[in-house]
Enzyme design. Structure first.
Site, PDB file in Angstrom:
ATOM      1  CD  GLU A  37      -2.591   1.448   2.532  1.00  0.00           C
ATOM      2  OE1 GLU A  37      -2.215   0.863   3.563  1.00  0.00           O
ATOM      3  OE2 GLU A  37      -3.566   2.227   2.519  1.00  0.00           O
ATOM      4  NE  ARG A 262       5.066  -7.674   9.975  1.00  0.00           N
ATOM      5  CZ  ARG A 262       4.024  -7.016   9.465  1.00  0.00           C
ATOM      6  NH1 ARG A 262       2.803  -7.353   9.835  1.00  0.00           N
ATOM      7  NH2 ARG A 262       4.181  -6.032   8.627  1.00  0.00           N
ATOM      8  CE  LYS A 272       3.834   0.450   4.864  1.00  0.00           C
ATOM      9  NZ  LYS A 272       2.729   0.277   3.907  1.00  0.00           N
TER      10      LYS A 272
END
Length: 570
Positions: A37, A262, A272
């Site tokens: 994104e 992850r 983020k």
RNA sequence: UCGGGGGUCGUCUAAGCGGUAAGACAGCGGCCUUUGGAGCCGCCGAUCCAGGUUCGAGUCCUGGCCCCCGAGCCA
């Protein structure tokens, strides 16, 4: 040593792909995608995903798309799509003409939503956001049907069309899939698939005021692009039933979603949200601060992209949560740079050293090897003269045991130069600081070998005072002071390492570095690997970042000495 | 509490689907060295627990324990 390629056993994802190829599940095709994104900068965690997706495509002779998952105009910006493309390229991967945006499919997705409505599998809900939450139930209690759940197909069609035309305010209604409000999987309790946002989109402008949600958009984007294996992280595991539900309900091409753990790295944060906080609160200089784990930060710091790729191969891919030791990254970087980086000499904290028996106006060129690991890199001349700089750390008035470097009366070698013996030194009486060291050199040891076979225990780096170029040097250390900065109750921001960035000015470098730019990484002998800063450095005003230090066994010995002397005092 | 995942050296990843628990990083020790770098050699060190099946279990079965994710009109 580099491991022999191909010897590493396959991870579980590649095993699944092998099986699918064997059974002809996707006609033997392999087609992946990297779907960020565009709402922030890429970091090394994304590198793991990029290497996985692009790497698999390469290995299997398949394809990998770059797709921007741009379904939320509230958070997305072109600045981010630019940086993401730059970072993927820098890492060494290419999507050729396979650049896509979920927003390219808004028309098709709208059509699919209409289809769902016609099948009676979607409805417009006019409950408020708060009510929807109440109706959803909890982790342990089932939800309840919305009073709007049984609207007629005609009414839903009309309402959805009016949503699209902008007749409703944000939050007035949403389109939901009609699945099962009692499902133990909350994602299946009539998930929202379209919401109203009266916001311009960075690509579609003001064409739309309704935007699809991730769960609806992602599976359909994968389907439209004929992706075979849709690889994502663990938190999407219980979204998979929904991924499958949409595709089955619509009866369209159906990729396989596969989830992996992850990346987490010790002494850093990789979310983020937290990285954004560090930037916004000015705790770092920006997204590309050399301490940041962002790809732009790592690039600025000087990490070679190949090292990051090799690191991603080494850490492997699995499903269990893990925290990879940042030391493994550092090791991988050293391993690459040791083989490729030209050696230079530079002094971080200069201490003047005068050779009392070297003629005042004499100077000469010494020959220095560029890379002992690669003799084809040749040699270079380095100027030598009576007045030199050595490292402050390389002289001790009262040397501790095991300290081999210069001290009163002691002889050491100047690299590629001469043996020198310390005959005197000068000290600032106020501070006790050593201000200058005086030595005598042995002309017979030119180049660094004594004809009489005598040995020294230390070799020092140096630069000629008259010829040196000045530079600022930035030493970069771990951003946080502990392996897992987000563990426990305290805020991660209280765990920042105050010494993560140390700036030294007035550093002295050998003159061959005068024109250095960020295209070349150097080893400054005995100090580490360095690169000219890609923002702040220019000829005449050099700024270097330390990419990573050399392994420093003396530092370990010293630390142990300090520790044991503390013990003695106890 | 419900659903979904996961537990192998300090760390990360392996162990052709029941057959000697392996590698890398870290740590420790040694050799070598014109970088206290690099390299080379060695050491340390793990199957969450309890039962069961089996000649044999990290792998299969049963029961526990612990960790992660999930109640956005974020992705």
């Amino acid at each position: 040593m580099h491991e022999v390629a191909g010897e590493r056993p396959k991870d579980f994802i590649r095993e699944i792909i092998d099986q699918d190829i064997e059974t002809g599940r996707f006609g033997g095709r392999v087609h992946t995608r990297f779907p960020p994104e565009p709402n922030g900068y890429l970091h090394i965690g994304h590198a793991k995903s990029i290497c996985l997706n692009f790497g698999i495509a390469q290995e299997y002779g398949g394809l990998c798309n770059l797709r921007f998952d741009d379904t939320n105009p509230a958070t997305e910006e072109v600045e981010y799509v630019q940086s993401i493309m730059e970072d993927v390229h820098w890492l060494g991967f290419d999507w050729d003409d396979r650049l896509y945006y979920a927003s390219d499919y808004f028309d098709q997705m709208y059509g699919y939503a209409v289809e769902l409505i016609k099948m009676g599998k979607a409805y417009v809900d006019s409950l408020s956001p708060e009510e929807i939450r109440e109706y959803r139930g909890t982790l342990s209690e089932p939800g309840r049907d919305s009073p709007y759940r049984d609207r007629s197909v005609e009414e839903n069609l009309d309402l959805f069309e009016r949503m699209r035309r902008g007749e409703f305010a944000e939050g007035a209604c949403v389109l939901r899939a009609k699945i099962d409000m009692a499902s133990p999987n909350l994602n299946l309790r009539d998930p929202t698939i379209y919401r109203i946002k009266h916001l311009p989109h960075h690509r579609t402008g003001s064409k739309w005021c309704i935007y699809p949600m991730y769960d609806f958009a992602h599976c359909l984007s994968d389907s439209i692009e004929r992706i075979t294996h849709s690889i994502c992280t663990l938190e999407f595991e219980d979204h998979r039933p929904l991924y499958d539900w949409f595709l089955d309900a619509l009866g369209v091409y159906h990729p396989q979603q596969i989830e992996f753990a992850r990346l987490n790295l010790s002494y850093t944060v990789l979310s983020k949200r937290r990285l954004l906080q560090l930037v916004e609160e000015r705790r770092v200089w920006g997204w590309d601060d050399p301490r940041m784990p962002t790809l732009s930060g790592l690039r600025r710091r000087g990490l070679p992209p190949e090292s990051i790729r090799r690191f991603c191969e080494r850490i492997g891919v699995a499903k269990r949560d893990s925290i990879v030791d940042v030391a493994l990254l550092e090791h991988t970087v050293r391993e690459d740079l040791n083989l490729t980086a030209p050696r230079r000499m530079g002094v971080l904290r200069p201490l003047k050293l005068t050779l009392l028996n070297y003629p005042e106006d004499q100077e000469e060129m010494l020959e220095a090897i560029n890379n002992p690991e690669d003799l084809s890199a040749g040699t270079r001349p380095v100027p030598f003269s009576r007045e030199l700089y050595i490292e402050q750390d390389d002289f001790r008035e009262n040397p501790p045991p095991k300290y081999y470097r210069l001290a009163p009366g002691r002889e050491v070698r100047l690299r590629y130069g001469y043996f020198v013996r310390c005959v005197d030194y000068r000290k600032d009486p106020a501070t006790g600081e050593i201000t200058e060291v005086f030595c005598e050199y042995d002309p017979a040891t030119r180049g660094g070998d004594a004809p009489d076979g005598r040995k020294v225990k230390a070799t020092l780096h140096w630069v000629s005072a008259r010829h040196a170029v000045d530079a600022e040097i930035r030493l970069i250390d771990r951003l946080f002071d502990r392996p897992n900065p987000t563990e426990g109750d305290e805020d991660f921001r209280t765990r920042l390492n105050p010494d993560s960035l140390q700036i030294y000015r007035g550093c002295k470098l050998e003159p061959s570095l005068a024109e250095a730019d960020p295209s070349c990484r150097f080893q400054f002998e005995r100090l580490g690997y360095f690169i000219a800063d890609n923002r702040d450095s220019r000829p005449g005003a050099l700024v270097f970042n330390r990419i990573v230090s050399l392994r420093d066994t003396w530092a370990k010995i010293e630390a142990r000495l300090a520790k044991s002397s503390n013990h003695d005092r106890d």
